[in-house]
Design a protein around this motif. Structure first.
Motif, PDB file in Angstrom:
ATOM      1  N   PRO A 124       0.811  -1.232   0.000  1.00  0.00           N
ATOM      2  CA  PRO A 124       0.000   0.000   0.000  1.00  0.00           C
ATOM      3  C   PRO A 124       0.838   1.273   0.000  1.00  0.00           C
ATOM      4  O   PRO A 124       0.409   2.297  -0.539  1.00  0.00           O
ATOM      5  N   ALA A 125       2.031   1.224   0.585  1.00  0.00           N
ATOM      6  CA  ALA A 125       2.883   2.422   0.647  1.00  0.00           C
ATOM      7  C   ALA A 125       3.297   2.891  -0.745  1.00  0.00           C
ATOM      8  O   ALA A 125       3.570   4.084  -0.942  1.00  0.00           O
ATOM      9  N   PHE A 126       3.319   1.980  -1.714  1.00  0.00           N
ATOM     10  CA  PHE A 126       3.735   2.340  -3.066  1.00  0.00           C
ATOM     11  C   PHE A 126       2.772   3.358  -3.694  1.00  0.00           C
ATOM     12  O   PHE A 126       3.174   4.159  -4.534  1.00  0.00           O
ATOM     13  N   VAL A 127       1.496   3.293  -3.292  1.00  0.00           N
ATOM     14  CA  VAL A 127       0.511   4.235  -3.838  1.00  0.00           C
ATOM     15  C   VAL A 127       0.899   5.670  -3.475  1.00  0.00           C
ATOM     16  O   VAL A 127       0.948   6.551  -4.331  1.00  0.00           O
ATOM     17  N   ASP A 128       1.186   5.889  -2.200  1.00  0.00           N
ATOM     18  CA  ASP A 128       1.538   7.235  -1.741  1.00  0.00           C
ATOM     19  C   ASP A 128       2.848   7.721  -2.347  1.00  0.00           C
ATOM     20  O   ASP A 128       3.019   8.923  -2.588  1.00  0.00           O
ATOM     21  N   ILE A 129       3.774   6.793  -2.589  1.00  0.00           N
ATOM     22  CA  ILE A 129       5.044   7.184  -3.213  1.00  0.00           C
ATOM     23  C   ILE A 129       4.807   7.703  -4.623  1.00  0.00           C
ATOM     24  O   ILE A 129       5.308   8.766  -4.997  1.00  0.00           O
ATOM     25  N   ILE A 130       4.026   6.975  -5.412  1.00  0.00           N
ATOM     26  CA  ILE A 130       3.756   7.399  -6.791  1.00  0.00           C
ATOM     27  C   ILE A 130       3.053   8.746  -6.805  1.00  0.00           C
ATOM     28  O   ILE A 130       3.347   9.617  -7.636  1.00  0.00           O
ATOM     29  N   LYS A 131       2.140   8.951  -5.858  1.00  0.00           N
ATOM     30  CA  LYS A 131       1.403  10.218  -5.783  1.00  0.00           C
ATOM     31  C   LYS A 131       2.330  11.404  -5.537  1.00  0.00           C
ATOM     32  O   LYS A 131       2.000  12.548  -5.878  1.00  0.00           O
ATOM     33  N   GLN A 132       3.489  11.146  -4.946  1.00  0.00           N
ATOM     34  CA  GLN A 132       4.412  12.223  -4.603  1.00  0.00           C
ATOM     35  C   GLN A 132       5.549  12.382  -5.615  1.00  0.00           C
ATOM     36  O   GLN A 132       6.532  13.063  -5.347  1.00  0.00           O
ATOM     37  N   LEU A 133       5.400  11.740  -6.760  1.00  0.00           N
ATOM     38  CA  LEU A 133       6.416  11.826  -7.809  1.00  0.00           C
ATOM     39  C   LEU A 133       5.958  12.747  -8.931  1.00  0.00           C
ATOM     40  O   LEU A 133       4.775  12.822  -9.249  1.00  0.00           O
ATOM     41  N   SER A 134       6.912  13.429  -9.526  1.00  0.00           N
ATOM     42  CA  SER A 134       6.648  14.156 -10.770  1.00  0.00           C
ATOM     43  C   SER A 134       6.938  13.212 -11.930  1.00  0.00           C
ATOM     44  O   SER A 134       7.550  12.147 -11.746  1.00  0.00           O
ATOM     45  N   SER A 135       6.512  13.595 -13.118  1.00  0.00           N
ATOM     46  CA  SER A 135       6.813  12.779 -14.301  1.00  0.00           C
ATOM     47  C   SER A 135       8.314  12.636 -14.492  1.00  0.00           C
ATOM     48  O   SER A 135       8.817  11.553 -14.833  1.00  0.00           O
ATOM     49  N   ASP A 136       9.050  13.726 -14.279  1.00  0.00           N
ATOM     50  CA  ASP A 136      10.504  13.686 -14.409  1.00  0.00           C
ATOM     51  C   ASP A 136      11.121  12.699 -13.426  1.00  0.00           C
ATOM     52  O   ASP A 136      12.048  11.947 -13.770  1.00  0.00           O
ATOM     53  N   GLU A 137      10.638  12.700 -12.200  1.00  0.00           N
ATOM     54  CA  GLU A 137      11.182  11.775 -11.199  1.00  0.00           C
ATOM     55  C   GLU A 137      10.873  10.334 -11.575  1.00  0.00           C
ATOM     56  O   GLU A 137      11.675   9.428 -11.313  1.00  0.00           O
ATOM     57  N   GLY A 138       9.725  10.118 -12.228  1.00  0.00           N
ATOM     58  CA  GLY A 138       9.417   8.780 -12.730  1.00  0.00           C
ATOM     59  C   GLY A 138      10.431   8.347 -13.781  1.00  0.00           C
ATOM     60  O   GLY A 138      10.870   7.191 -13.811  1.00  0.00           O
ATOM     61  N   LYS A 139      10.840   9.283 -14.633  1.00  0.00           N
ATOM     62  CA  LYS A 139      11.852   8.983 -15.653  1.00  0.00           C
ATOM     63  C   LYS A 139      13.211   8.698 -15.015  1.00  0.00           C
ATOM     64  O   LYS A 139      13.946   7.811 -15.462  1.00  0.00           O
ATOM     65  N   VAL A 140      13.553   9.470 -13.979  1.00  0.00           N
ATOM     66  CA  VAL A 140      14.827   9.267 -13.282  1.00  0.00           C
ATOM     67  C   VAL A 140      14.869   7.879 -12.650  1.00  0.00           C
ATOM     68  O   VAL A 140      15.874   7.158 -12.748  1.00  0.00           O
ATOM     69  N   ILE A 141      13.788   7.486 -11.994  1.00  0.00           N
ATOM     70  CA  ILE A 141      13.721   6.163 -11.363  1.00  0.00           C
ATOM     71  C   ILE A 141      13.865   5.062 -12.411  1.00  0.00           C
ATOM     72  O   ILE A 141      14.576   4.071 -12.204  1.00  0.00           O
ATOM     73  N   LYS A 142      13.193   5.238 -13.537  1.00  0.00           N
ATOM     74  CA  LYS A 142      13.261   4.233 -14.603  1.00  0.00           C
ATOM     75  C   LYS A 142      14.680   4.094 -15.123  1.00  0.00           C
ATOM     76  O   LYS A 142      15.155   2.978 -15.391  1.00  0.00           O
ATOM     77  N   TYR A 143      15.386   5.212 -15.265  1.00  0.00           N
ATOM     78  CA  TYR A 143      16.778   5.167 -15.725  1.00  0.00           C
ATOM     79  C   TYR A 143      17.651   4.486 -14.679  1.00  0.00           C
ATOM     80  O   TYR A 143      18.513   3.663 -15.013  1.00  0.00           O
ATOM     81  N   LEU A 144      17.433   4.815 -13.418  1.00  0.00           N
ATOM     82  CA  LEU A 144      18.219   4.206 -12.342  1.00  0.00           C
ATOM     83  C   LEU A 144      17.999   2.705 -12.257  1.00  0.00           C
ATOM     84  O   LEU A 144      18.903   1.953 -11.867  1.00  0.00           O
ATOM     85  N   TYR A 145      16.816   2.256 -12.607  1.00  0.00           N
ATOM     86  CA  TYR A 145      16.516   0.822 -12.559  1.00  0.00           C
ATOM     87  C   TYR A 145      17.353   0.060 -13.574  1.00  0.00           C
ATOM     88  O   TYR A 145      17.627  -1.128 -13.409  1.00  0.00           O
ATOM     89  N   GLN A 146      17.792   0.750 -14.614  1.00  0.00           N
ATOM     90  CA  GLN A 146      18.640   0.142 -15.636  1.00  0.00           C
ATOM     91  C   GLN A 146      20.123   0.312 -15.312  1.00  0.00           C
ATOM     92  O   GLN A 146      20.950  -0.506 -15.697  1.00  0.00           O
ATOM     93  N   ASP A 147      20.455   1.403 -14.635  1.00  0.00           N
ATOM     94  CA  ASP A 147      21.858   1.711 -14.311  1.00  0.00           C
ATOM     95  C   ASP A 147      21.858   2.402 -12.950  1.00  0.00           C
ATOM     96  O   ASP A 147      21.808   3.625 -12.863  1.00  0.00           O
ATOM     97  N   ASP A 148      21.908   1.620 -11.884  1.00  0.00           N
ATOM     98  CA  ASP A 148      21.519   2.142 -10.569  1.00  0.00           C
ATOM     99  C   ASP A 148      22.581   2.916  -9.795  1.00  0.00           C
ATOM    100  O   ASP A 148      22.269   3.522  -8.775  1.00  0.00           O
ATOM    101  N   LYS A 149      23.813   2.960 -10.258  1.00  0.00           N
ATOM    102  CA  LYS A 149      24.847   3.727  -9.557  1.00  0.00           C
ATOM    103  C   LYS A 149      25.247   4.918 -10.426  1.00  0.00           C
ATOM    104  O   LYS A 149      25.704   4.747 -11.556  1.00  0.00           O
ATOM    105  N   GLN A 150      25.074   6.128  -9.880  1.00  0.00           N
ATOM    106  CA  GLN A 150      25.304   7.332 -10.670  1.00  0.00           C
ATOM    107  C   GLN A 150      26.230   8.307  -9.940  1.00  0.00           C
ATOM    108  O   GLN A 150      26.140   8.471  -8.719  1.00  0.00           O
ATOM    109  N   PRO A 151      27.105   8.981 -10.701  1.00  0.00           N
ATOM    110  CA  PRO A 151      28.006   9.976 -10.099  1.00  0.00           C
ATOM    111  C   PRO A 151      27.354  11.345 -10.012  1.00  0.00           C
ATOM    112  O   PRO A 151      26.411  11.652 -10.749  1.00  0.00           O
ATOM    113  N   MET A 152      27.845  12.177  -9.122  1.00  0.00           N
ATOM    114  CA  MET A 152      27.439  13.581  -9.074  1.00  0.00           C
ATOM    115  C   MET A 152      28.586  14.393  -8.482  1.00  0.00           C
ATOM    116  O   MET A 152      29.430  13.862  -7.760  1.00  0.00           O
TER     117      MET A 152
END
Length: 256
Positions: A124-152
């Motif tokens: 059930p917690a996943f529902v509230d998480i999605i509600k608090q995401l922007s479309s851009d953040e959804g794209k970021v998560i999808k990219y991380l799922y393919q390549d999960d370690k990123q530099p900054m």
């Protein structure tokens, strides 16, 4: 509630009619207010088209959920009624998020998982998480799922010999550009939100051992460059971030 009832009708039932009538009886808008009223009315006009009613949600799910099961080769015998603790808030949230493709697909996958008797991963917690995401953040998560370690990298200035430092720029990562985000420059905001939601882990004092990842960032066209930096003792603070274990479970349910 009968699915023929509209979202607007449901909202109307909750409106404080007496208070609204009282407000309408007050003096009319000023000349400036009247000018702004036309602009705000025009700006709010598309909202009614973006809010999905129950009929539209039902029509969408009647196609999307069977496709979900077909794609994953899930047998009819494994399809069960979903837990209302997941299904009801999903449908409610879809009323005002379904116009965003990334979020709509996440809700669909979550509901499909909740209807699979062979899966225990929906939460059930996943529902509230999605509600608090922007479309851009959804794209970021999808990219991380393919390549999960990123530099900054963050640009800092060394203030004195005692180790004092001050930030000259927020952390920079190119993930927003790689993930085709609408506002890739808002990475620091996305980083904070995804960390707050427990989707990613941020390691400010750790970095990737392969220096090429940081070189790529520094040569990126949008990397922050400090004017007259030769006058200062500049420090490039290397860090990293990655999907958390909880984030990986979320992706397994909402993205797979």
């Amino acid at each position: 509630m009968n699915k023929k009832e509209t979202f607007g009708g449901e909202i109307a039932k909750q409106l404080p009619v007496k208070d609204i009538y009282h407000d309408l009886a007050q003096p009319t808008l000023s000349t400036v207010g009247q000018g702004l009223q036309g602009v705000t009315k025009l700006a709010l006009a598309p909202i009614s088209a973006l809010v999905w009613g129950y009929d539209k949600i039902a029509d969408y799910l009647n196609v999307a959920i069977p496709k979900y099961f077909e794609k994953r080769k899930i047998e009819k015998e494994s399809i069960v009624s979903p837990d209302p603790a997941i299904a009801v808030p999903v449908v409610e949230a879809m009323k005002y998020t379904s116009h965003k493709k990334e979020l709509r697909e996440m809700f669909t996958n979550l509901l499909g998982t909740a209807m699979n008797a062979d899966s225990i991963d929906a939460h059930p917690a996943f529902v509230d998480i999605i509600k608090q995401l922007s479309s851009d953040e959804g794209k970021v998560i999808k990219y991380l799922y393919q390549d999960d370690k990123q530099p900054m990298i963050k640009i800092r200035i060394k203030l004195d010999d005692n180790g004092g430092e001050s930030d000259l720029s927020p952390y920079f990562s190119d993930i927003g550009y790689k993930a085709d985000c609408q506002y890739p420059q808002k990475f620091p905001e996305y980083l904070d939100n995804l960390h707050r939601l427990g989707i990613i882990e941020v390691y400010y004092d750790r970095f990737l051992t392969n220096e090429k990842y940081y070189e790529e960032l520094k040569y990126h066209s949008n990397f922050p460059h400090i004017a007259g930096k030769e006058k200062y003792n500049i420090v490039e603070k290397k860090s990293m971030y990655e999907l958390s274990e909880f984030g990986k479970k979320f992706c397994k349910v909402c993205l797979d």
